[in-house]
Every structure is written in structure tokens, then in C-alpha cells.
Design a protein around this motif. Structure first.
Motif, PDB file in Angstrom:
ATOM      1  N   ILE A  35     -50.995  28.781  22.897  1.00 24.70           N
ATOM      2  CA  ILE A  35     -49.533  28.770  22.812  1.00 24.70           C
ATOM      3  C   ILE A  35     -48.958  30.025  23.456  1.00 24.70           C
ATOM      4  N   LEU A  36     -49.542  31.183  23.145  1.00 31.33           N
ATOM      5  CA  LEU A  36     -49.046  32.448  23.684  1.00 31.33           C
ATOM      6  C   LEU A  36     -49.350  32.612  25.176  1.00 31.33           C
ATOM      7  N   ALA A  37     -50.380  31.926  25.665  1.00 29.23           N
ATOM      8  CA  ALA A  37     -50.749  32.030  27.078  1.00 29.23           C
ATOM      9  C   ALA A  37     -49.940  31.086  27.964  1.00 29.23           C
ATOM     10  N   ASP A  38     -49.138  30.226  27.377  1.00 31.48           N
ATOM     11  CA  ASP A  38     -48.340  29.261  28.134  1.00 31.48           C
ATOM     12  C   ASP A  38     -47.410  29.986  29.106  1.00 31.48           C
ATOM     13  N   GLN A  39     -47.479  29.629  30.357  1.00 30.97           N
ATOM     14  CA  GLN A  39     -46.658  30.264  31.387  1.00 30.97           C
ATOM     15  C   GLN A  39     -45.165  30.031  31.176  1.00 30.97           C
ATOM     16  N   ASN A  40     -44.798  28.943  30.498  1.00 35.02           N
ATOM     17  CA  ASN A  40     -43.391  28.645  30.247  1.00 35.02           C
ATOM     18  C   ASN A  40     -42.754  29.628  29.265  1.00 35.02           C
ATOM     19  N   LEU A  41     -43.567  30.364  28.519  1.00 31.84           N
ATOM     20  CA  LEU A  41     -43.018  31.336  27.574  1.00 31.84           C
ATOM     21  C   LEU A  41     -42.253  32.443  28.287  1.00 31.84           C
ATOM     22  N   ALA A  42     -42.696  32.784  29.470  1.00 35.85           N
ATOM     23  CA  ALA A  42     -42.033  33.852  30.220  1.00 35.85           C
ATOM     24  C   ALA A  42     -40.593  33.483  30.569  1.00 35.85           C
ATOM     25  N   GLN A  43     -40.323  32.190  30.762  1.00 38.97           N
ATOM     26  CA  GLN A  43     -38.972  31.754  31.123  1.00 38.97           C
ATOM     27  C   GLN A  43     -38.177  31.248  29.923  1.00 38.97           C
ATOM     28  N   SER A  44     -38.800  31.185  28.779  1.00 35.99           N
ATOM     29  CA  SER A  44     -38.151  30.594  27.614  1.00 35.99           C
ATOM     30  C   SER A  44     -37.950  31.635  26.515  1.00 35.99           C
ATOM     31  N   GLU A  45     -36.732  31.713  26.007  1.00 36.38           N
ATOM     32  CA  GLU A  45     -36.447  32.652  24.919  1.00 36.38           C
ATOM     33  C   GLU A  45     -36.955  32.103  23.593  1.00 36.38           C
ATOM     34  N   ILE A  46     -36.810  30.790  23.405  1.00 37.94           N
ATOM     35  CA  ILE A  46     -37.209  30.155  22.152  1.00 37.94           C
ATOM     36  C   ILE A  46     -38.306  29.129  22.422  1.00 37.94           C
ATOM     37  N   VAL A  47     -39.362  29.192  21.628  1.00 39.15           N
ATOM     38  CA  VAL A  47     -40.479  28.265  21.738  1.00 39.15           C
ATOM     39  C   VAL A  47     -40.427  27.328  20.547  1.00 39.15           C
ATOM     40  N   LYS A  48     -40.609  26.048  20.807  1.00 40.42           N
ATOM     41  CA  LYS A  48     -40.695  25.055  19.737  1.00 40.42           C
ATOM     42  C   LYS A  48     -41.973  24.280  19.994  1.00 40.42           C
ATOM     43  N   GLU A  49     -42.925  24.406  19.070  1.00 37.75           N
ATOM     44  CA  GLU A  49     -44.255  23.856  19.279  1.00 37.75           C
ATOM     45  C   GLU A  49     -44.773  23.239  17.982  1.00 37.75           C
ATOM     46  N   THR A  50     -45.413  22.081  18.081  1.00 31.06           N
ATOM     47  CA  THR A  50     -46.073  21.481  16.926  1.00 31.06           C
ATOM     48  C   THR A  50     -47.412  22.189  16.741  1.00 31.06           C
ATOM     49  N   ILE A  51     -47.650  22.674  15.507  1.00 33.41           N
ATOM     50  CA  ILE A  51     -48.873  23.435  15.263  1.00 33.41           C
ATOM     51  C   ILE A  51     -49.536  23.006  13.956  1.00 33.41           C
ATOM     52  N   CYS A  52     -50.766  23.474  13.801  1.00 34.37           N
ATOM     53  CA  CYS A  52     -51.526  23.305  12.556  1.00 34.37           C
ATOM     54  C   CYS A  52     -51.959  24.693  12.108  1.00 34.37           C
ATOM     55  N   ILE A  53     -51.710  24.987  10.842  1.00 39.32           N
ATOM     56  CA  ILE A  53     -52.128  26.252  10.253  1.00 39.32           C
ATOM     57  C   ILE A  53     -53.155  25.939   9.178  1.00 39.32           C
ATOM     58  N   GLU A  54     -54.333  26.544   9.303  1.00 42.45           N
ATOM     59  CA  GLU A  54     -55.393  26.349   8.312  1.00 42.45           C
ATOM     60  C   GLU A  54     -55.361  27.498   7.323  1.00 42.45           C
ATOM     61  N   GLY A  55     -55.348  27.163   6.051  1.00 42.47           N
ATOM     62  CA  GLY A  55     -55.367  28.174   5.001  1.00 42.47           C
ATOM     63  C   GLY A  55     -56.481  27.893   4.015  1.00 42.47           C
ATOM     64  N   LYS A  56     -57.091  28.951   3.516  1.00 48.97           N
ATOM     65  CA  LYS A  56     -58.191  28.810   2.556  1.00 48.97           C
ATOM     66  C   LYS A  56     -57.832  29.517   1.268  1.00 48.97           C
ATOM     67  N   ASN A  57     -58.191  28.877   0.149  1.00 49.10           N
ATOM     68  CA  ASN A  57     -58.092  29.539  -1.146  1.00 49.10           C
ATOM     69  C   ASN A  57     -59.329  29.186  -1.952  1.00 49.10           C
ATOM     70  N   LYS A  58     -59.365  29.564  -3.204  1.00 48.83           N
ATOM     71  CA  LYS A  58     -60.571  29.327  -4.014  1.00 48.83           C
ATOM     72  C   LYS A  58     -60.842  27.848  -4.242  1.00 48.83           C
TER      73      LYS A  58
END
Length: 92
Positions: A35-58
Motif C-alpha cells: 500500500i505504501l509503495a503504490d506510486q499513486n500515493l505520491a499524487q494523492s493526498e488521501i488514500v482509501k484502501e480495503t485492508i485486513c488487519i490481523e490481531g492476536k490475543n490470548k
């Protein structure tokens, strides 16, 4: 600054982690580098991206699915969760 650090600056994301008893050190943002390496980020002030966040607990591993709204210029990020799944029990 990476996306994880930006999200941890917001109270709503911290509240989500607290609700699932997940510590900040136990989350991984899938494809964060891509996501951060996307070349379009340089021309875009706001990024809107579908993501998955993995979280671990006990109790196991959780995947949170949603939309990341990120303003890299102002170093702000918000995660809009659409759903989650419990993947399995943590063995260690």
C-alpha cells in the motif's frame, strides 16, 4: 511513519483493540508495504484502501476487514471496520 503508527494515534482504533483485548504490538496490517509503495500515493493526498488487519490475543487470532482512510500529508489514518472473523486459537 507507517500505517500502524498512524492508526494507533486515533482513539477509535485503540478502542477497537481494547474491545478485543489486543495489544498494539500484536497487530499486523496485511500488505502494508505494498500500500505504501503504490506510486499513486505520491499524487494523492488521501488514500482509501480495503485492508485486513490481523490481531492476536490470548483467545486466538482475529482478522478485521474494512476500509483504511489515510491522509499521509497530515499523518492521519482511520480504519472503518466492515466485519471480522476469528481464525483460530493461539497455540503459544
Amino acid at each position: 511513519m507507517n500505517i500502524k503508527e498512524l492508526l494507533l494515534n486515533g482513539q477509535s482504533f485503540l478502542a477497537l483493540l481494547k474491545e478485543f483485548a489486543i495489544e498494539a504490538k500484536d497487530i499486523i496490517i496485511q500488505d502494508e508495504e505494498m500500500i505504501l509503495a503504490d506510486q499513486n500515493l505520491a499524487q494523492s493526498e488521501i488514500v482509501k484502501e480495503t485492508i485486513c488487519i490481523e490481531g492476536k490475543n490470548k483467545d486466538g487470532i482475529f482478522n478485521f476487514f474494512g476500509t483504511l482512510h489515510c491522509n499521509l500529508l497530515n499523518q492521519l489514518a482511520v480504519f472503518e471496520m466492515q466485519g471480522f472473523e476469528r481464525v483460530g486459537l493461539r497455540t503459544n
